[in-house]
Every structure is written in C-alpha cells, then in structure tokens.
Design an enzyme around this catalytic site. Sequence first.
Site, PDB file in Angstrom:
ATOM      1  N   ASP A 137       0.903  -1.142   0.000  1.00 24.10           N
ATOM      2  CA  ASP A 137       0.000   0.000   0.000  1.00 24.10           C
ATOM      3  C   ASP A 137       0.944   1.194   0.000  1.00 24.10           C
ATOM      4  O   ASP A 137       1.587   1.470   1.021  1.00 24.10           O
ATOM      5  CB  ASP A 137      -0.865   0.010   1.263  1.00 24.10           C
ATOM      6  CG  ASP A 137      -1.795   1.212   1.284  1.00 24.10           C
ATOM      7  OD1 ASP A 137      -1.374   2.288   0.806  1.00 24.10           O
ATOM      8  OD2 ASP A 137      -2.927   1.101   1.766  1.00 24.10           O
ATOM      9  N   HIS A 138       1.055   1.883  -1.120  1.00 24.98           N
ATOM     10  CA  HIS A 138       2.151   2.854  -1.217  1.00 24.98           C
ATOM     11  C   HIS A 138       2.020   3.991  -0.199  1.00 24.98           C
ATOM     12  O   HIS A 138       2.978   4.670   0.108  1.00 24.98           O
ATOM     13  CB  HIS A 138       2.300   3.385  -2.648  1.00 24.98           C
ATOM     14  CG  HIS A 138       1.298   4.444  -3.014  1.00 24.98           C
ATOM     15  ND1 HIS A 138       0.037   4.144  -3.426  1.00 24.98           N
ATOM     16  CD2 HIS A 138       1.377   5.788  -3.022  1.00 24.98           C
ATOM     17  CE1 HIS A 138      -0.616   5.261  -3.671  1.00 24.98           C
ATOM     18  NE2 HIS A 138       0.175   6.288  -3.441  1.00 24.98           N
ATOM     19  N   HIS A 195      -5.739   2.815   1.570  1.00 22.99           N
ATOM     20  CA  HIS A 195      -5.016   3.985   2.077  1.00 22.99           C
ATOM     21  C   HIS A 195      -5.688   4.594   3.314  1.00 22.99           C
ATOM     22  O   HIS A 195      -5.038   4.873   4.316  1.00 22.99           O
ATOM     23  CB  HIS A 195      -4.907   5.073   1.008  1.00 22.99           C
ATOM     24  CG  HIS A 195      -4.316   4.586  -0.288  1.00 22.99           C
ATOM     25  ND1 HIS A 195      -3.380   3.597  -0.339  1.00 22.99           N
ATOM     26  CD2 HIS A 195      -4.517   4.977  -1.572  1.00 22.99           C
ATOM     27  CE1 HIS A 195      -3.035   3.386  -1.615  1.00 22.99           C
ATOM     28  NE2 HIS A 195      -3.720   4.211  -2.375  1.00 22.99           N
TER      29      HIS A 195
HETATM   30  C1  BG6 Z   1      -3.856   4.851  -5.800  1.00 25.43           C
HETATM   31  C2  BG6 Z   1      -5.241   4.872  -6.377  1.00 25.43           C
HETATM   32  O1  BG6 Z   1      -3.682   3.707  -5.007  1.00 25.43           O
HETATM   33  O2  BG6 Z   1      -3.649   6.002  -5.016  1.00 25.43           O
HETATM   34  C3  BG6 Z   1      -5.442   6.129  -7.196  1.00 25.43           C
HETATM   35  O3  BG6 Z   1      -5.428   3.738  -7.200  1.00 25.43           O
HETATM   36  C4  BG6 Z   1      -5.097   7.350  -6.385  1.00 25.43           C
HETATM   37  O4  BG6 Z   1      -6.769   6.218  -7.697  1.00 25.43           O
HETATM   38  C5  BG6 Z   1      -3.734   7.207  -5.744  1.00 25.43           C
HETATM   39  O5  BG6 Z   1      -5.098   8.449  -7.271  1.00 25.43           O
HETATM   40  C6  BG6 Z   1      -3.441   8.327  -4.784  1.00 25.43           C
HETATM   41  O6  BG6 Z   1      -2.109   8.230  -4.397  1.00 25.43           O
HETATM   42  P1  BG6 Z   1      -1.222   9.521  -4.188  1.00 25.43           P
HETATM   43  O7  BG6 Z   1       0.096   9.017  -3.717  1.00 25.43           O
HETATM   44  O8  BG6 Z   1      -1.176  10.215  -5.503  1.00 25.43           O
HETATM   45  O9  BG6 Z   1      -1.966  10.316  -3.154  1.00 25.43           O
END
Ligand code: BG6
Length: 517
Positions: A202-203, A265
Amino acid sequence: MENMDALDELLICRLDQTRKLAEPFTLVIFGASGDLAARKLLPAMYQLAAKHQLPASFRIFGFARREKNDDSWRSEMKEAVQKFSKTPVAEETWVEFAGHLHYFQGDLGDAQAYAQLRARILAPAAEPSQRNLLFYLAVQPSQFGEIGRQLHDAGVLGKTGGVGESRRLVVEKPFGQDLVSAKKLNQELVRIAHEKQVFRIDHYLGKETVQNILIFRFSNGIFEPLWNRQCIDHVQITLSEKLGVGTRGGFYEEAGALRDVVQNHLLEVLSLIAMEPPVSLDAESIRDEKVKVLRAIRPILPIQAAGNVVRGQYIEGSIDNQARVAYRQEAKVDPTSNVETYVALRLLIDNWRWNGVPFYLRTGKSLALSASEVRIQFRPPPHVLFAAQCGPKLDANAITIRLQPDEGISLRFNGKIPGSSMQIRPVLMNFSYQGEFGAYTPEAYERLLLDAIVGDPTLFIRSDMVEAAWSLMDPIREAWQGCPLAASEFYRAGSWGPTAADELLAHHGHAWSNPVL
Ligand code: BG6
C-alpha cells in the site's frame, strides 16, 4: 547548538544501525511495459542507486509480452526516469544503473517462459549472490494467482530458496475485490510461499509523512496523554484529488472509490492514528496493533449504510479554470454508470481509547484540491471564560497532519489579537518538512522497494489486515448494490463533494475542515 548537532547525529546513527543492508539481489518486474514500472518502480530504483543504497551487485529484469531487447527497454526506461524522477538524472549515474537492466520477453500464462526465466536468473554463471530473488507483480490482480503458480512450478518461488537465498513476492494493490476473493488469493499464495515471503503494497505506508505518524505519537511525551476519548472530539481523514479518473476509466468501473482508496489507504492511515503503542518496533508487533484497530471498528451493516456512508459521482464542472467532463463521459466508462467516485463515512471504534469518538473518512476524484491530511479535533474547554468577548463557542483546538502536499504538522489554538480589547482568534504553530529538512522527500516506492529487498515487512500489509479491511467494506457495497445514484449523490467537479457529506457530519454537530494550500 553543537551539543544538539552531536546528539542528532548520535540518534540518527542509532536508528541507522537497526536497518539491514541490502544484499545482492535480482528483481523481476512483471508488467514491465506498464504504467507503474515507468512512473514509479524504475524511477525509485534509479534514485536508490544514485543514493548508493543498493549493493554493487544487482539485476533488474523487466518481464513483459511485447517484443523488446535490453537496449530498447533501457532507452524507454531512461525516458521514463527522466520524466518521472523527482531529481534530474545524471548521465554517468544512468549509464552505470542501465547496465543492471535486462529485458525478458514472455507471456504470463506460458510455462515455457518461466522455465526460460529460471534458466536466465539462476544460470550457474550468475553470481551466486544475485540468487536472492524478488518478484514484483505490477499487473492486473486477476493475474497474481497465475504468476505465483507459474513461478512456483518453475521452481523459482518455493517456501525455501537455496541456502542463504531469499525468495520474495511483492504484490500491488488492490488485493482482491472483496473478502471472499482476498481470502482465496491469500490461500493460493500461502500454498506456494510463506506469509513472510509475501509483501503486499500500500504505497501510502511508504510516504514519509505516514511513517512519521508513529514517530509523532510514540517518540513524544506531550501528545499521547491527549490521544483518547477524554480529549479528542473527533478525527477527520481526507484524501482528496483534483484528478478525475483520466485514462483509468476501465479499472475504475470495476473498483470505485471504496475499493480503490478507502479499503486500503484510508484504513491504513486510520489504523496508525488509532493503534495502541506496539510492544516493540518489530514488524509483527506493529502489524498486530494495526489489525486490532480494524477489528475494533464497528461494522456498518447494509441497513445502517444510509446513515453512516455517503457516496457520490462527479458531474461536469471546472477545476483551475479548466472545464471537466462528468465521470459518465470519461473514456471506458459506462454512460449510465453508478460507480462511486467519492465516499465519506463515519466510523466508530469500539475500544477503551476511542469509544464514542467518530472517525470521519473521505476521498474523492475531481474535487477542489489535491491534498491528504488527518485532523485531530480536540474537545472544547469545559468552561468558556471569554464568552463575553467571543461568544459561548471557541474555535476548536486541532492538530493537522498534512500528509501531502506541503507536508507538515500544525497545532491550532486560540490566541489574543494584539490590542487593547480582548479579542480572540485561532493561530497556528507549524512544522513544515520543507522548512526543516529541505525540499526532497523520498518517494514512497523508494522506501518500499528497499524494504522488500532487505526483507523488512513492517510497511507491508499482512493477510489478516487485508481481510479485516474487506470485511468492513463488503456490507457497504452490499447496501449500494442495485441502487442507482440519487440526484443528491452527484457533485460538481471542482467542489468538495456531495452536500450529503456535509449533512453526515452536521447531523452529529460536526463540519468538515477542508484542506487549504
Ligand atoms: C492509488 C489509487 O492507489 O492512489 C489512485 O489507485 C489514487 O486512484 C492514488 O489516485 C493516490 O495516491 P497519491 O500518492 O497520488 O496520493
């Protein structure tokens, strides 16, 4: 001041000593022609190499179906890294890095291709030290099971590698699409690998500001005594995006905001905000505490969804003076689609610390601003001394953790406006990453890739966490099933979402605090 610097260094050193050093490795990226490899994975690997965080000996194989060779893949990746890297690419560093890149052409469903891959990555001539294998699945979730099986059958992903060799699998989100499919996938994976070999990404957990939540809470004495139902009125977690679904209409039609962002997230951030202190910093102790939070969340049953969850979908509007189309007009989207591009929900955590404290979560596409933040709103003082000057209600004290952009933390409290009369207004104490540490914060993927390479699972999602998260989402989806969106559920692109989301909070005497930049 000098003493302070020396102390800082000592502390930093001590923390550094707890990190394992990366051993030589071979990384195989499935989906090497895809968006993720170009936007995130290769730029992150390049940055790690440029910062000398990788060992001298490593190889990166891009596995994909398209016909390419090492040279053409390298030049494609060079363009990608130049485009997506946060810092400029130095020619000399690139040339050295590019020497580690190789392309492997193969079909994901073809057993022959895996046999050839095996021959290539485990060739007797290969440096034994590169026999630590890391497989990164940057592909459609429906392909995870197949690739895992094929790797296992080809003998490159077993529960054990050779002596002293590691075998790891990194899996991108979404992990399943509901509880049943996530369980099935988990079962498939544990047949071929141990849980400790599976790194579910989960980045958000790789973001510096998200990692800092634990440091903020558990390395300071002043906040934790306030971090409970006695002092906190409610918590708001917002992940808002100006972007619409863009080219991802097809994916989004299957996912929707609940699966795409809330299940992962938002619940991850919530668990870090609400968890108990872990007994130690080892991965399992931290992950144990996080999963306990999800298990303590009161499930929203389908019949309760209407009172606790708001969904929405964007219609045309304008953002930054640019006209924006409605979701239903986006490419690869059904013009009658009922997929949600916005979700707001009210969760309660049934435990001693949080009983009765609402956690409001929201996310949406095509909103007024791109910003992610957590707002901890404190209870009002029990008695207002200044009622004659400012009315019976003072502005609430709050801590805002700005996850992105303008990363930082602020504390909002009331202060006296200078002058002869007693006038009060809220003021801010502000910590900014940029001011304190300079402009560059590493990309989430740098940290996560490095952790997967060294085998540290702390920032990855354990199977029980994934399943606990899905079990909270499934009844909400069930409530929406077969119910077309009502007129009140549409919101204009560039707004803060449907008005029903404001009503959700107003009903409990609260109001959203929208991020400002
Ligand atoms: C991703 C989703 O996991 O996270 C996207 O699939 C979303 O839809 C993105 O835009 C948001 O990540 P960040 O790092 O740009 O806030």
